[in-house]
Design a protein around this motif. Sequence first.
Motif, PDB file in Angstrom:
ATOM      1  N   SER B  16       0.840  -1.202   0.000  1.00 18.13           N
ATOM      2  CA  SER B  16       0.000   0.000   0.000  1.00 18.13           C
ATOM      3  C   SER B  16       0.876   1.254   0.000  1.00 18.13           C
ATOM      4  CB  SER B  16      -0.916  -0.006   1.209  1.00 18.13           C
ATOM      5  OG  SER B  16      -0.131   0.015   2.375  1.00 18.13           O
ATOM      6  N   SER B  17       0.372   2.320  -0.595  1.00 20.81           N
ATOM      7  CA  SER B  17       1.219   3.508  -0.789  1.00 20.81           C
ATOM      8  C   SER B  17       1.522   4.211   0.520  1.00 20.81           C
ATOM      9  CB  SER B  17       0.574   4.460  -1.788  1.00 20.81           C
ATOM     10  OG  SER B  17      -0.601   5.015  -1.245  1.00 20.81           O
ATOM     11  N   ALA B  18       0.656   4.051   1.531  1.00 19.15           N
ATOM     12  CA  ALA B  18       0.931   4.708   2.819  1.00 19.15           C
ATOM     13  C   ALA B  18       2.221   4.152   3.424  1.00 19.15           C
ATOM     14  CB  ALA B  18      -0.241   4.512   3.772  1.00 19.15           C
ATOM     15  N   ALA B  21       5.127   5.523   1.565  1.00 19.93           N
ATOM     16  CA  ALA B  21       5.343   6.921   1.959  1.00 19.93           C
ATOM     17  C   ALA B  21       6.085   6.988   3.288  1.00 19.93           C
ATOM     18  CB  ALA B  21       4.005   7.650   2.070  1.00 19.93           C
ATOM     19  N   LYS B  22       5.670   6.146   4.230  1.00 19.49           N
ATOM     20  CA  LYS B  22       6.284   6.189   5.558  1.00 19.49           C
ATOM     21  C   LYS B  22       7.761   5.803   5.487  1.00 19.49           C
ATOM     22  CE  LYS B  22       5.524   5.005  10.325  1.00 19.49           C
ATOM     23  NZ  LYS B  22       4.916   4.104  11.310  1.00 19.49           N
ATOM     24  N   ARG B  24       9.768   5.966   2.876  1.00 22.07           N
ATOM     25  CA  ARG B  24      10.542   6.995   2.165  1.00 22.07           C
ATOM     26  C   ARG B  24      10.791   8.202   3.068  1.00 22.07           C
ATOM     27  NH1 ARG B  24       7.567   8.797  -2.760  1.00 22.07           N
ATOM     28  NH2 ARG B  24       9.501   9.893  -3.217  1.00 22.07           N
ATOM     29  N   LEU B  25       9.746   8.569   3.829  1.00 23.02           N
ATOM     30  CA  LEU B  25       9.893   9.715   4.727  1.00 23.02           C
ATOM     31  C   LEU B  25      10.947   9.457   5.792  1.00 23.02           C
ATOM     32  CD1 LEU B  25       6.444  11.201   5.764  1.00 23.02           C
ATOM     33  CD2 LEU B  25       8.521  12.460   5.232  1.00 23.02           C
ATOM     34  N   GLN B  26      10.888   8.265   6.400  1.00 29.23           N
ATOM     35  CA  GLN B  26      11.831   7.983   7.478  1.00 29.23           C
ATOM     36  C   GLN B  26      13.267   8.053   6.988  1.00 29.23           C
ATOM     37  OE1 GLN B  26       9.903   4.420   8.796  1.00 29.23           O
ATOM     38  NE2 GLN B  26       9.265   5.344  10.717  1.00 29.23           N
ATOM     39  N   VAL B  28      14.396   9.814   4.285  1.00 31.12           N
ATOM     40  CA  VAL B  28      14.795  11.164   3.893  1.00 31.12           C
ATOM     41  C   VAL B  28      14.956  12.050   5.127  1.00 31.12           C
ATOM     42  CG1 VAL B  28      12.518  12.205   3.478  1.00 31.12           C
ATOM     43  CG2 VAL B  28      14.438  12.890   2.087  1.00 31.12           C
ATOM     44  N   LEU B  29      14.134  11.804   6.164  1.00 31.44           N
ATOM     45  CA  LEU B  29      14.239  12.629   7.373  1.00 31.44           C
ATOM     46  C   LEU B  29      15.506  12.307   8.150  1.00 31.44           C
ATOM     47  CD1 LEU B  29      10.609  12.947   8.736  1.00 31.44           C
ATOM     48  CD2 LEU B  29      11.954  14.550   7.394  1.00 31.44           C
ATOM     49  N   ASP B  32      17.914  14.399   6.364  1.00 27.69           N
ATOM     50  CA  ASP B  32      17.663  15.826   6.613  1.00 27.69           C
ATOM     51  C   ASP B  32      18.135  16.226   8.011  1.00 27.69           C
ATOM     52  OD1 ASP B  32      16.481  15.985   4.170  1.00 27.69           O
ATOM     53  OD2 ASP B  32      14.439  16.355   4.887  1.00 27.69           O
ATOM     54  N   ARG B  33      17.771  15.385   8.989  1.00 28.55           N
ATOM     55  CA  ARG B  33      18.046  15.752  10.382  1.00 28.55           C
ATOM     56  C   ARG B  33      19.519  15.691  10.707  1.00 28.55           C
ATOM     57  NH1 ARG B  33      13.143  12.238  13.067  1.00 28.55           N
ATOM     58  NH2 ARG B  33      11.433  13.609  12.446  1.00 28.55           N
ATOM     59  N   ASP B  71      11.800   9.218  17.186  1.00 36.85           N
ATOM     60  CA  ASP B  71      11.586  10.258  18.197  1.00 36.85           C
ATOM     61  C   ASP B  71      12.536  11.440  18.027  1.00 36.85           C
ATOM     62  OD1 ASP B  71       9.394   9.436  19.438  1.00 36.85           O
ATOM     63  OD2 ASP B  71      10.342   8.841  21.314  1.00 36.85           O
ATOM     64  N   ARG B  72      12.753  11.846  16.802  1.00 42.31           N
ATOM     65  CA  ARG B  72      13.637  12.962  16.479  1.00 42.31           C
ATOM     66  C   ARG B  72      15.093  12.715  16.877  1.00 42.31           C
ATOM     67  NH1 ARG B  72      10.872  16.629  14.284  1.00 42.31           N
ATOM     68  NH2 ARG B  72      12.731  17.847  14.047  1.00 42.31           N
TER      69      ARG B  72
END
Lengths: 271, 92
Positions: B16-18, B21-22, B24-26, B28-29, B32-33, B71-72
């Motif tokens: 599923s695309s969700a 997305a999750k 890919r976000l994790q 890239v973040l 980024d961070r 958790d950042r």
Amino acid sequence: MAPNTRIILICSGKGGVGKTTLTANLGIALAQQGVKTAVLDADFGLRNLDLLLGLENRIVYTAQEVLEETCRLDQALVKHKRESNLALLPAGNPRMLDWLKPDDMQRIVSMLAEKFDYVLIDCPAGVEDGFKNAASAAQEAIVITTPEISAVRDADRVIGLLNTKSIKPIQLVLNRVRPKMIASQEMLSVNDVTDILALPLLGLVLEDEQVIVSTNRGEPLTLTGSKSPAARCYGNVARRLQGEDIPLIDPSKEGQSLRDKFRRLMATKIF
Amino acid sequence: MTLRDILNKLIGRQQSSANTAKERLQLVLAHDRSDLSPELLDQMRREILNVVAKYVEIDMDEGAVSLETEDRMTALVANLPIKRTLKTPITE
């Protein structure tokens, strides 16, 4: 500065996720609860808060004249025509961007803080000077995002920047939530987003066509006593800000048809 | 893993695309961070592998050094399959 004034930055990083709509609806909802609220349009480049509030024809002076001391603050403040507890301080000319400094923002916000219980700062998109100026005057922040990867990524950047300042608390509003898409796992869920951004959730706002209708009219949903889903959500956000304990809407309980129930069954975690 | 994911696997459909997305976000973040450039990360990865290789024989192809975030907090995670331990560590 009045000691109890809450100065809240409303920001997102990405444009078009609902900062200004949230500011307008929250401003109205807070004013309805009897607290004196000022909304400050800090988006000097692309101002729109006046339009969403339906006050665009009533602007005489702006934040610019107040800073230049060519008018008094109360001459520039535009009182809302139907909600007397709410006032807008309009953004000035885009050329203000050339000279505006964090000091200027702080000066204008502390003037507002003397007269109001809440000051909501509608922040421009981006993480450049406009954002930094607006953030320099804020005590707390609401980060608004949508369940889309670009919006969440940009929100993360903004949260990183806010964390380097003494802005507390930073709370999250998740906008344009579509329960059906979450149920069929084609949209990031509320938990996905709060896990990733690690912020307390102040509220979620369901996707709602009525938001567009209300902006067409210049009458925020919270003003008209609408029973539409987004109106309910904005109202809840305002009440939580005021310290009321309002349970979050569970998006998975929004659809009640057989098809929605099947979607939820399919989203059950097995392992 | 949800019922839908299992069903999708069975009929050979994409996840599923969700979830996509999750993930890919994790990823890239985490980058980024940490604010580490890909070149720096790669250089660090090679140096870490070289240090570890002095003590144990590792599978250089399988070895992965990546950034993960929760958790950042960003963590540098190294997954280095050990083939065998060297009797005498290589020292300069």
